[in-house]
Design a protein around this motif. Structure first.
Motif, short mmCIF file in Angstrom:
data_model
loop_
_atom_site.label_atom_id
_atom_site.label_comp_id
_atom_site.label_asym_id
_atom_site.label_seq_id
_atom_site.Cartn_x
_atom_site.Cartn_y
_atom_site.Cartn_z
N LYS A 112 0.84 -1.20 0.00
CA LYS A 112 0.00 0.00 0.00
C LYS A 112 0.87 1.25 0.00
N SER A 113 1.92 1.23 0.80
CA SER A 113 2.85 2.35 0.86
C SER A 113 3.56 2.54 -0.48
N GLU A 114 4.00 1.45 -1.10
CA GLU A 114 4.65 1.52 -2.40
C GLU A 114 3.70 2.10 -3.45
N GLN A 115 2.45 1.66 -3.39
CA GLN A 115 1.45 2.14 -4.34
C GLN A 115 1.22 3.64 -4.16
N LEU A 116 1.15 4.09 -2.91
CA LEU A 116 0.97 5.52 -2.67
C LEU A 116 2.18 6.33 -3.13
N ARG A 117 3.39 5.79 -2.91
CA ARG A 117 4.59 6.48 -3.39
C ARG A 117 4.60 6.57 -4.92
N ALA A 118 4.19 5.49 -5.56
CA ALA A 118 4.14 5.49 -7.02
C ALA A 118 3.12 6.52 -7.52
N LEU A 119 1.99 6.60 -6.85
CA LEU A 119 0.98 7.61 -7.24
C LEU A 119 1.52 9.02 -7.01
N ASP A 120 2.22 9.22 -5.89
CA ASP A 120 2.81 10.53 -5.62
C ASP A 120 3.83 10.90 -6.70
N ARG A 121 4.66 9.94 -7.10
CA ARG A 121 5.65 10.21 -8.15
C ARG A 121 4.97 10.55 -9.47
N LEU A 122 3.92 9.80 -9.79
CA LEU A 122 3.18 10.04 -11.02
C LEU A 122 2.54 11.44 -11.00
N GLU A 123 1.95 11.78 -9.87
CA GLU A 123 1.33 13.10 -9.73
C GLU A 123 2.38 14.21 -9.85
N GLN A 124 3.53 13.99 -9.22
CA GLN A 124 4.60 14.99 -9.30
C GLN A 124 5.10 15.13 -10.72
N LYS A 125 5.22 14.01 -11.44
CA LYS A 125 5.66 14.05 -12.83
C LYS A 125 4.66 14.82 -13.69
N GLN A 126 3.37 14.56 -13.45
CA GLN A 126 2.35 15.28 -14.21
C GLN A 126 2.40 16.78 -13.92
N LEU A 127 2.60 17.13 -12.63
CA LEU A 127 2.72 18.55 -12.28
C LEU A 127 3.94 19.18 -12.91
N ASP A 128 5.06 18.44 -12.92
CA ASP A 128 6.27 18.96 -13.55
C ASP A 128 6.07 19.16 -15.05
N ASP A 129 5.40 18.19 -15.69
CA ASP A 129 5.12 18.30 -17.13
C ASP A 129 4.24 19.52 -17.42
N LEU A 130 3.20 19.69 -16.63
CA LEU A 130 2.31 20.84 -16.82
C LEU A 130 3.07 22.15 -16.59
N SER A 131 3.90 22.16 -15.57
CA SER A 131 4.67 23.35 -15.24
C SER A 131 5.61 23.71 -16.38
N SER A 132 6.29 22.70 -16.94
CA SER A 132 7.23 22.98 -18.02
C SER A 132 6.49 23.44 -19.28
N ARG A 133 5.31 22.91 -19.54
CA ARG A 133 4.51 23.34 -20.69
C ARG A 133 4.06 24.79 -20.50
N TYR A 134 3.64 25.09 -19.30
CA TYR A 134 3.17 26.44 -19.01
C TYR A 134 4.31 27.45 -19.13
N GLN A 135 5.48 27.09 -18.62
CA GLN A 135 6.62 27.99 -18.70
C GLN A 135 7.11 28.13 -20.15
N GLY A 136 6.93 27.09 -20.93
CA GLY A 136 7.32 27.13 -22.32
C GLY A 136 6.45 28.08 -23.13
N ARG A 137 5.26 28.37 -22.72
CA ARG A 137 4.34 29.25 -23.44
C ARG A 137 4.62 30.71 -23.14
N LYS A 138 5.29 31.02 -22.08
CA LYS A 138 5.54 32.42 -21.71
C LYS A 138 6.56 33.04 -22.57
#
Length: 138
Positions: A112-138
């Motif tokens: 369960k802990s591993e699954q939550l860490r994997a979800l956290d990593r996935l969420e962080q990756k998605q946030l990083d991807d969105l952040s880099s796309r947003y910064q790329g548009r400026k």
């Protein structure tokens, strides 16, 4: 993950059943011990009465009672050994089941802990991807 949870729950049920059986075995051992103590006390009282009695009828009565109680004492001693072995067997089964249940519970929590860490990593990756796309548009 769900199968592991189901397995954990099944092992907890088995542990609960074994706990009840173990407690019952302990109660039987204690009940036998009380019976044995009561019988020993009765035997001692009849032995003491016999040594103080001068009446032939009372002596014969005490002898009859003692001859009746002695086999019961032997039976209770044999039963005590069997009950103690059964209690030890149930205790061993309970301890093994406790180990299994705790091991599976630990494994479930780890997964369960591993699954939550994997979800956290996935969420962080998605946030990083969105952040880099947003910064790329400026």
């Amino acid at each position: 993950m769900k199968q592991l949870l189901i397995l954990c729950q099944q092992e907890e049920k088995k542990l609960s059943q074994l706990s009840k059986q173990r407690a019952d075995a302990q109660r039987r051992v204690l009940a036998n011990l009380k019976q044995k103590e009561a019988l020993t006390q009765m035997l001692n009282e009849y032995h003491q009465t016999s040594s103080h009695t001068t009446s032939p009828l009372l002596l014969q009565n005490n002898a009859n009672i003692l001859s009746t109680l002695k086999p019961l004492q032997k039976k209770l001693k044999k039963q005590e050994v069997l009950l103690q072995h059964e209690h030890q067997r149930m205790d061993g089964l309970w301890r093994k089941q406790l180990g299994r249940q705790q091991g599976l519970s630990w494994l479930y929590e780890q997964r369960k802990s591993e699954q939550l860490r994997a979800l956290d990593r996935l969420e962080q990756k998605q946030l990083d991807d969105l952040s880099s796309r947003y910064q790329g548009r400026k």
